[in-house]
Design a protein around this motif. Sequence first.
Motif, PDB file in Angstrom:
ATOM      1  N   ALA A  49       2.245   2.093  -3.395  1.00  0.00           N
ATOM      2  CA  ALA A  49       1.256   2.809  -4.205  1.00  0.00           C
ATOM      3  C   ALA A  49       1.189   4.273  -3.788  1.00  0.00           C
ATOM      4  O   ALA A  49       1.202   5.184  -4.629  1.00  0.00           O
ATOM      5  CB  ALA A  49      -0.109   2.137  -4.064  1.00  0.00           C
ATOM      6  N   ALA A  50       1.137   4.512  -2.477  1.00  0.00           N
ATOM      7  CA  ALA A  50       0.984   5.870  -1.951  1.00  0.00           C
ATOM      8  C   ALA A  50       2.207   6.735  -2.243  1.00  0.00           C
ATOM      9  O   ALA A  50       2.083   7.883  -2.693  1.00  0.00           O
ATOM     10  CB  ALA A  50       0.724   5.820  -0.453  1.00  0.00           C
ATOM     11  N   VAL A  87       0.844  -1.203   0.000  1.00  0.00           N
ATOM     12  CA  VAL A  87       0.000   0.000   0.000  1.00  0.00           C
ATOM     13  C   VAL A  87       0.877   1.250   0.000  1.00  0.00           C
ATOM     14  O   VAL A  87       0.634   2.205  -0.760  1.00  0.00           O
ATOM     15  CB  VAL A  87      -0.954   0.005   1.221  1.00  0.00           C
ATOM     16  CG1 VAL A  87      -1.746   1.292   1.286  1.00  0.00           C
ATOM     17  CG2 VAL A  87      -1.891  -1.200   1.174  1.00  0.00           C
ATOM     18  N   ALA A  88       1.920   1.237   0.826  1.00  0.00           N
ATOM     19  CA  ALA A  88       2.814   2.392   0.913  1.00  0.00           C
ATOM     20  C   ALA A  88       3.528   2.626  -0.413  1.00  0.00           C
ATOM     21  O   ALA A  88       3.790   3.770  -0.791  1.00  0.00           O
ATOM     22  CB  ALA A  88       3.837   2.186   2.032  1.00  0.00           C
TER      23      ALA A  88
END
Lengths: 333, 333, 333
Positions: free
Chosen positions: A295-296, A292-293
């Motif tokens: 992507a962020a 997720v990180a």
Amino acid sequence: MDVNNTKLSLRFSATGLVVEGNSPAQRLISFIDTILRGVGQVMLQNNSYAGFIFLIGIFYNSALFGLAVLIGTAASTATAILLAVDRTQIRQGLFGFNGALVAIALLYFLEPNLLTWGYVIVACSFSTVFMAALLNLFNIWKLPTLTAPFILTTLCFVLACARFGRLHSTNLLPIAGLPQAATVEGIVTTSTVLEGLFNGIAQVFFQGNVITGVIFAIGLLVSSRLAFLTALVGSLTGVVLAWGMGAAEHAIRSGAFGFNCVLTAIAICSVFFILDTASAIYGLLAVITTAVAFAAISAALQPIGMPAMTAPFVIVVWLFVLASPVFPRLRRA
Amino acid sequence: MDVNNTKLSLRFSATGLVVEGNSPAQRLISFIDTILRGVGQVMLQNNSYAGFIFLIGIFYNSALFGLAVLIGTAASTATAILLAVDRTQIRQGLFGFNGALVAIALLYFLEPNLLTWGYVIVACSFSTVFMAALLNLFNIWKLPTLTAPFILTTLCFVLACARFGRLHSTNLLPIAGLPQAATVEGIVTTSTVLEGLFNGIAQVFFQGNVITGVIFAIGLLVSSRLAFLTALVGSLTGVVLAWGMGAAEHAIRSGAFGFNCVLTAIAICSVFFILDTASAIYGLLAVITTAVAFAAISAALQPIGMPAMTAPFVIVVWLFVLASPVFPRLRRA
Amino acid sequence: MDVNNTKLSLRFSATGLVVEGNSPAQRLISFIDTILRGVGQVMLQNNSYAGFIFLIGIFYNSALFGLAVLIGTAASTATAILLAVDRTQIRQGLFGFNGALVAIALLYFLEPNLLTWGYVIVACSFSTVFMAALLNLFNIWKLPTLTAPFILTTLCFVLACARFGRLHSTNLLPIAGLPQAATVEGIVTTSTVLEGLFNGIAQVFFQGNVITGVIFAIGLLVSSRLAFLTALVGSLTGVVLAWGMGAAEHAIRSGAFGFNCVLTAIAICSVFFILDTASAIYGLLAVITTAVAFAAISAALQPIGMPAMTAPFVIVVWLFVLASPVFPRLRRA
């Protein structure tokens, strides 16, 4: 040189060469072993055999990157030696891995010419200062620096392209733009997953090559069966999560969602914690958060046209290591 | 369950329920009280009555957000319990408030569906790791974590939308763009000020509803008269300052300039310092700076299309708390 | 006032006035000397003669900026006195230099009117809180704050323009945009190098004026021959490096690539380390990195339309000072 008439006094240990004595030949061999450990440390392995196999994997894909890794590791290690850093730390390759990655990243993003190579050497020397600064800064928390010096040095030296007209980009940098909501692109097949799995391992060194990924996996296996296993599980988790969340097929295939997960999995489940049920679940949460990180952070860096590199791994592992004293369930290695 | 045939041994204290014993029923009641304290801690109140009233305020505005707060607080608290965090800290709601806000924020910015709810639970679990990491990191300076884990977890999990095609935005995120010099928009009237005053309190939980703001104020009053008073003065200061500086009328009315000021005022004048002339002036400077920092941080996050959330409050209060040992005029609470 | 009938008991030391006693007149003179030291500290000189000469240089270029420096330094110092900061630190000008720079920066970027002047005073007071916070935060590593409070306060108070319609920009801010690869612009001549050399020193105070740069250099010479020499070498290194890397001629001429290098050179080679071969080479690496970091940070801040200010100097010197305990070759001053 007294190479021929004295005993070289070196032997092979489980993690590499042990050299005793201080003759020029012994120092050279010791330096080479240090370089190989530096390359190994990119995947958190203080192991010169692993480093050597990683080098083979890189040269298999590109002689330019192989050369870059050698010169980068040598430049950052040599800077540490010149500044009289404690020998034990140098010998573990701790002043090599950031230089290895800085050199490969700069040659990935900048056209290779004499100016670029000089620039690479300055950047690698600076990465050693950065490493020393973080070692001192983090000493209070016994927090590892991980590849933070590499990321920030590379960001600095690549971003400078926007002001320095004689540095030429290879056009492999993301195009600067404002992040937008994604849509699902392409169809994930078995080949996406399989290629993504090994490309994820290869991308730790910026190599988009499945065979290189396989060679890297072998290098890990030589160093530690647990590192090998966690790397594969980490890469697969990244691929599956990205698939489930609807990431673009080409990004999944290229290993973009895997390489940070590979490193987080190795770090949490085979380096910093003793593997048991608690740390396995902890590691899984860390790996998911890493994907997720990634992507962020890629989205956050889009306006300045820079890639996330291994920042997701570094930030997530810092948090999970820092948090651990509060969680008595976990056993630190 | 021995609920019916043993004494439950619980009593009402000034800040909530005190439960002794370890039967399933007692543990459940204790858990519920912990959840309520977690909701209360969003406004720095270790008080389950306040938390309960805040919940009423949220459900009054939206059942979805009420449910999100409950599930988010439960998920982050449960993660802390599973990882065996010190019971005293858990019971104060310290592992609940970030989860409460993460859940409400993710459901404010992302379409609610099964994937989103699963995503929320992972994010809330991660916020507990983040909280533990900051507790360890800040221990040296005895610095409070405030809502930093919420802000950074939300930034990470919402920004990932730009890569994950199966997450759908509610289109309530700011549109990514380059910041431009503002002009004065709209005319501020008494209704702007009054609505802004209570919306400022409501926006602490992302609720744009004057009645919800009034209910929150009542919750604060139940917990602490000083917290109630400083919250109102803080919100009003934010509104007046934004008006004086020429902020857009609709932003002032919506409470955008108030909610960070509310939290800063509560923190400086009723939590971290003993209220006297020095700390009142110190608090005023902190609240003014918070309003300016809100303007600045919203602008800084515009290229990535993300909101400032409570970052202005967190950064300003960190600075004012960190600075205090250098200022002997101030008395720490 | 007993000014006329008592001995004033002041004498000139090597670095400024020494005032004994506590009469109103003595306190006033002491305050003025503190202000001048605050101005001197902008170039890391605890020397009121240097501060006085810097002031002359600023007034030579612009009375507005001269006034801003005086008022900013006074406001931030007065805040420190009101909050009862330790007198020794105040007397060294440590609570003045950030205010000096904040005031000059805000008046450089914002139209001067009554609102702006009030805003400047709030910002300067806040910079004192920021300074105290960093002093506490960095105490563990004995790390200097440098001009970090100035940079972050200015970023905050200038960025707020994007939300506050009554603040009017002077249009001297960079235009917000996405960074692009540079091309070589203009031809560097001897006049570029000479003007760049002295503009680099002048730009430390946002002054684009060669004569002001010469006056500043004289101020440095009065305080320390080594500071004078390192400032000139630092500025020249910045100019030459930027030229070699293909930076735009007008940027080189304006001193944009010099002012951070000036400060890094003074800090590394004349303040924090004893000058010898090791620290000279260390300083050279630091100055080169500073010039690269200036290019990178300007590009990174382009999407929000903000200038790098002295951030490259601050970050690089922090790293080089933090790293030094790991490098036994270097001797700390």
